[in-house]
Design a protein around this motif. Structure first.
Motif, PDB file in Angstrom:
ATOM      1  N   ALA A   1      80.563  47.886  73.787  1.00  0.00           N
ATOM      2  CA  ALA A   1      81.346  46.879  72.890  1.00  0.00           C
ATOM      3  C   ALA A   1      80.200  45.714  72.199  1.00  0.00           C
ATOM      4  CB  ALA A   1      82.275  46.078  73.507  1.00  0.00           C
ATOM      5  N   GLY A   2      79.425  45.423  72.857  1.00  0.00           N
ATOM      6  CA  GLY A   2      78.297  44.410  72.904  1.00  0.00           C
ATOM      7  C   GLY A   2      77.482  45.017  71.700  1.00  0.00           C
ATOM      8  N   SER A   3      76.923  46.190  71.743  1.00  0.00           N
ATOM      9  CA  SER A   3      75.927  46.758  70.770  1.00  0.00           C
ATOM     10  C   SER A   3      76.542  46.802  69.396  1.00  0.00           C
ATOM     11  CB  SER A   3      75.668  48.271  71.342  1.00  0.00           C
ATOM     12  OG  SER A   3      76.512  49.268  70.866  1.00  0.00           O
ATOM     13  N   VAL A   4      77.778  46.654  69.037  1.00  0.00           N
ATOM     14  CA  VAL A   4      78.171  46.547  67.762  1.00  0.00           C
ATOM     15  C   VAL A   4      78.751  45.328  67.510  1.00  0.00           C
ATOM     16  CG1 VAL A   4      78.751  49.030  67.440  1.00  0.00           C
ATOM     17  CG2 VAL A   4      80.558  47.662  68.276  1.00  0.00           C
ATOM     18  N   LYS A   5      78.392  44.260  68.288  1.00  0.00           N
ATOM     19  CA  LYS A   5      78.916  42.961  67.940  1.00  0.00           C
ATOM     20  C   LYS A   5      77.853  42.155  67.318  1.00  0.00           C
ATOM     21  CE  LYS A   5      80.164  40.939  72.020  1.00  0.00           C
ATOM     22  NZ  LYS A   5      81.052  40.171  73.050  1.00  0.00           N
ATOM     23  N   LEU A   6      78.188  40.947  66.481  1.00  0.00           N
ATOM     24  CA  LEU A   6      77.308  40.257  65.970  1.00  0.00           C
ATOM     25  C   LEU A   6      76.637  39.314  66.903  1.00  0.00           C
ATOM     26  CD1 LEU A   6      79.424  39.067  63.064  1.00  0.00           C
ATOM     27  CD2 LEU A   6      77.610  40.595  62.682  1.00  0.00           C
ATOM     28  N   GLU A   7      75.106  39.103  66.774  1.00  0.00           N
ATOM     29  CA  GLU A   7      74.458  38.332  67.735  1.00  0.00           C
ATOM     30  C   GLU A   7      75.309  36.962  68.091  1.00  0.00           C
ATOM     31  OE1 GLU A   7      71.699  39.560  68.974  1.00  0.00           O
ATOM     32  OE2 GLU A   7      71.100  37.821  70.145  1.00  0.00           O
ATOM     33  N   LYS A   8      75.698  36.222  66.956  1.00  0.00           N
ATOM     34  CA  LYS A   8      76.380  35.049  67.317  1.00  0.00           C
ATOM     35  C   LYS A   8      77.760  35.032  68.115  1.00  0.00           C
ATOM     36  CE  LYS A   8      79.555  34.087  63.470  1.00  0.00           C
ATOM     37  NZ  LYS A   8      79.199  34.926  62.261  1.00  0.00           N
ATOM     38  N   GLU A   9      78.364  36.383  68.173  1.00  0.00           N
ATOM     39  CA  GLU A   9      79.305  36.676  69.200  1.00  0.00           C
ATOM     40  C   GLU A   9      79.013  36.873  70.468  1.00  0.00           C
ATOM     41  OE1 GLU A   9      82.970  38.023  66.166  1.00  0.00           O
ATOM     42  OE2 GLU A   9      81.614  39.638  66.717  1.00  0.00           O
ATOM     43  N   ILE A  10      77.737  37.614  70.516  1.00  0.00           N
ATOM     44  CA  ILE A  10      77.639  37.791  71.941  1.00  0.00           C
ATOM     45  C   ILE A  10      76.901  36.487  72.844  1.00  0.00           C
ATOM     46  CG2 ILE A  10      75.518  38.803  73.434  1.00  0.00           C
ATOM     47  CD1 ILE A  10      75.314  40.794  71.074  1.00  0.00           C
ATOM     48  N   LEU A  11      76.557  35.614  71.958  1.00  0.00           N
ATOM     49  CA  LEU A  11      75.965  34.085  72.205  1.00  0.00           C
ATOM     50  C   LEU A  11      77.044  33.198  72.563  1.00  0.00           C
ATOM     51  CD1 LEU A  11      72.934  33.884  70.400  1.00  0.00           C
ATOM     52  CD2 LEU A  11      72.815  34.119  72.849  1.00  0.00           C
TER      53      LEU A  11
ATOM     54  N   PRO B   1      82.567  33.695  76.530  1.00  0.00           N
ATOM     55  CA  PRO B   1      82.247  35.069  75.898  1.00  0.00           C
ATOM     56  C   PRO B   1      83.499  35.853  75.966  1.00  0.00           C
ATOM     57  CG  PRO B   1      81.418  34.826  78.531  1.00  0.00           C
ATOM     58  CD  PRO B   1      82.123  33.497  78.001  1.00  0.00           C
ATOM     59  N   THR B   2      83.429  36.866  74.891  1.00  0.00           N
ATOM     60  CA  THR B   2      84.621  37.917  74.782  1.00  0.00           C
ATOM     61  C   THR B   2      83.951  39.175  75.081  1.00  0.00           C
ATOM     62  OG1 THR B   2      83.943  37.939  72.361  1.00  0.00           O
ATOM     63  CG2 THR B   2      85.798  36.335  73.079  1.00  0.00           C
ATOM     64  N   LEU B   3      85.111  40.117  75.538  1.00  0.00           N
ATOM     65  CA  LEU B   3      84.381  41.266  75.408  1.00  0.00           C
ATOM     66  C   LEU B   3      84.259  42.103  74.061  1.00  0.00           C
ATOM     67  CD1 LEU B   3      84.119  43.693  77.257  1.00  0.00           C
ATOM     68  CD2 LEU B   3      86.435  44.501  77.626  1.00  0.00           C
ATOM     69  N   PHE B   4      85.065  42.025  73.209  1.00  0.00           N
ATOM     70  CA  PHE B   4      85.273  42.683  71.840  1.00  0.00           C
ATOM     71  C   PHE B   4      84.879  41.677  70.834  1.00  0.00           C
ATOM     72  CE2 PHE B   4      87.798  45.486  74.398  1.00  0.00           C
ATOM     73  CZ  PHE B   4      86.980  46.716  74.181  1.00  0.00           C
ATOM     74  N   GLY B   5      84.143  42.096  69.939  1.00  0.00           N
ATOM     75  CA  GLY B   5      83.865  41.020  68.547  1.00  0.00           C
ATOM     76  C   GLY B   5      84.963  41.327  67.803  1.00  0.00           C
ATOM     77  N   THR B   6      84.766  40.477  66.737  1.00  0.00           N
ATOM     78  CA  THR B   6      85.739  40.412  65.767  1.00  0.00           C
ATOM     79  C   THR B   6      85.597  41.448  64.540  1.00  0.00           C
ATOM     80  OG1 THR B   6      84.768  38.711  64.686  1.00  0.00           O
ATOM     81  CG2 THR B   6      86.262  37.963  65.888  1.00  0.00           C
ATOM     82  N   LYS B   7      84.152  41.977  64.283  1.00  0.00           N
ATOM     83  CA  LYS B   7      84.038  42.891  63.549  1.00  0.00           C
ATOM     84  C   LYS B   7      82.932  43.960  63.850  1.00  0.00           C
ATOM     85  CE  LYS B   7      81.620  42.016  59.278  1.00  0.00           C
ATOM     86  NZ  LYS B   7      80.520  40.933  58.838  1.00  0.00           N
TER      87      LYS B   7
END
Lengths: 279, 297
Positions: free
Chosen positions: A35-45, A49-55
């Motif tokens: 999930a993290g590998s397809v998240k935006l950097e700002k969502e990882i930071l 923290p969340t498991l899944f990103g928004t896009k």
């Protein structure tokens, strides 16, 4: 199917509760990685923290291939692990076959010599091996990475037991028919140990693909690094990358083996179980 | 000429040597020679620049015995090995016992538990470092939300670093131990359990009086192979803590790597520690190998 006695119900619930908790604990980091590998950097930071990103974003993958030579690492790993594995399969089974089924002088002595090298862990001989490779001009070359891995005492030992389990009449009938010894090996015996070859092939592939210390030692130039050794330089203690690309790099390095695992699970398990060597 | 060559293919003893040749040459070059040389180098004064090469006798070994960092690395290695192996075998045994059946749930759970075994330590190190990161990590966040404990930084705190490295290793490797033990449990004749059931033995009693005694050979195998593997621990330290903080996670192989392949590039001293490690590992592994070879005969 087992019948569940009502008196036992709390025990059963507890058992499955704990097992499911374990499954979650094992899967969570892996799901989080993908999930993290397809998240935006700002969502990882972001905090909390969340498991899944928004896009869904492939930026991390583009970045990791752009900032460090991931493509080269991937190519090197395929060449190193692929050729080493194929060569080791051939040479290990040739030797295993000779020890199991052929009569020749000095067999026991040679076999004891092979077993001796099996008992010594790699870590103990890495410094002389490094020096030797240096003197032979093998450091930072494919030959240097591959040559020492083209056969293993363990593989010989394992293939020997597979060949020893085949019935004796097989090659005798073939000999009577005038088939050469080489023919007997390649046409009759080798096809019969296919499960052994699969198990050993997966064993070598997994160990070489994931190996860290060995390629770290045999290569110092970036262009010769493998995935494990290359990635390790940019992460953890040595982190110089954004978080997202690190995760994308980890995905790239484990995905090929995970895909193989899905199709050849049986051989993965048996390779590890028979070897007693963990990655 | 060609007919002579052809004759070779029909002679068992000749073909045997041809079959053995590649393996023997490779093992001789890249296993036997390095092994002998590691003993030779351990009694030499030798660095990577060949600046002052000479015979050093036992000086490198004596240096190790007086080296605080060597003892620290040895202590860390033994601590890691004992705790990691015990945890792995106990957890592996309990889970194998619960999942040795052929039901769909058991098979699926076993597949899941084996997934980390397939992944490289380099990748796992990235995942755990970020998950446990003190500022952005998800696990410290959960712990804070659920238990109200703050300020945990796992790999970066000298008090918790070793424990975290051990936990990560158990997480990655217990599926290996479980797989071996499942095979062992499945090999126990089911009559044993049925007879015990008729005699009124509970599940717990069956576990202690049938499963464990029948499983002793497999358990011994797991114990020893895990022990040998964990005495050579390197990858997990390299990708997470780098031996820190305050050398609390510096293990023997990591120390060997540091001395030999980074400044001071002291190959003689690094080899001496390798030889000491070899002695410890052989003392544990030789009896197992002999047993394994005997079983083969």
């Amino acid at each position: 199917m087992k019948k569940i006695k009502t008196g036992n119900l709390p025990g059963v619930v507890l058992k499955y509760g704990i097992l499911i908790l374990c499954i979650v604990l094992v899967l969570f980091p892996i799901v989080w990685l993908f999930a993290g590998s397809v998240k935006l950097e700002k969502e990882i930071l972001q905090y909390p923290p969340t498991l899944f990103g928004t896009k869904l974003s492939w930026k991390n993958f583009i970045r990791i291939f752009g900032t460090i030579p991931m493509g080269v690492y991937l190519k090197n790993t395929v060449i190193f692990a692929g050729i080493s594995t194929l060569a080791a399969l051939l040479f290990d089974s040739m030797s295993g076959y000779a020890f199991a089924r052929l009569r020749f002088k000095g067999k026991n002595l040679i076999f004891i010599g092979v077993l001796m090298t099996m008992m010594v862990p790699f870590q103990v001989m890495m410094i002389p091996l490094f020096l030797e490779s240096h003197f032979l001009g093998l450091l930072n070359t494919y030959a240097g990475l591959i040559l020492p891995k083209m056969t293993t005492a363990f593989g010989i030992f394992m293939m020997r037991s597979y060949f020893a389990a085949l019935p004796k009449e097989l090659e005798e009938a073939a000999r009577v028919d005038g088939v050469s010894e080489i023919g007997i090996f390649f046409k009759i015996m080798l096809p019969l140990v296919k499960p052994g070859l699969m198990t050993l092939g997966i064993f070598h592939l997994m160990n070489n693909w994931n190996d860290l210390l060995y390629p770290l030692m045999m290569t110092s130039e970036t262009r010769m690094r493998t995935l494990s050794a290359g990635l390790a330089l940019f992460v953890g203690e040595h982190a110089t990358l954004y978080y997202g690309p690190q995760l994308a790099g980890a995905v790239v390095s484990i995905l090929p083996l995970l895909v193989l695992y899905i199709f050849f699970q049986k051989y993965f398990v048996s390779s590890v179980v028979s070897s007693g060597i963990k990655g | 000429m060609i007919s002579k060559l052809k004759e070779y293919w029909y002679r068992q003893d000749k073909v045997a040597y041809i079959f053995l040749a590649p393996s023997i040459v490779i093992l001789f070059m890249f296993a036997f020679i390095p092994l002998v040389c590691s003993v030779v180098i351990s009694v030499m004064n030798l660095d990577i620049f060949f600046s002052d090469v000479r015979f050093a006798g036992l000086a490198n070994f004596l240096k190790a015995f007086g080296d605080e960092r060597f003892w620290n690395a040895l202590k860390n290695t033994v601590l890691f090995a004992v705790v990691e192996v015990s945890l792995q075998v106990v957890i592996g045994l309990l889970i194998a016992n619960a999942l040795s059946g052929t039901a769909l749930f058991s098979r699926m759970a076993r597949s899941v538990f084996f997934v980390p075994v397939v992944c490289s330590m380099a990748a796992i190190g990235i995942v755990w470092s970020l998950l446990l990161d003190g500022t952005i990590g998800m696990i410290p966040y959960f712990i804070k939300e659920w238990f109200g404990i703050t300020g945990l930084s796992f790999f970066r705190d000298s008090g918790t670093a070793m424990g975290t490295v051990i936990a990560m290793t158990v997480w990655k490797n217990f599926g290996y131990t479980m797989s071996i033990l499942v095979v062992g449990i499945q090999a126990i004749p089911t009559d044993y359990f049925e007879a015990a059931k008729i005699d009124g033995a509970s599940r717990v009693q069956q576990f202690f009086w049938i499963t464990i005694p029948q499983l002793l050979p497999s358990l011994g195998f797991c114990l020893i192979t895990n022990l040998i593997g964990s005495l050579q621990v390197f990858d997990q330290v390299y990708v997470t803590t780098g031996g820190g903080p305050q050398r609390k996670t510096e293990t023997l192989v990591y120390y060997i790597y540091k001395i030999g392949f980074t400044n001071p590039f002291d190959l003689g001293y690094a080899s001496a520690i390798s030889v000491l490690l070899l002695i410890v590992i052989l003392a544990i592994s030789l009896p197992v190998y002999f047993k394994m070879f005997k079983a083969e005969e």
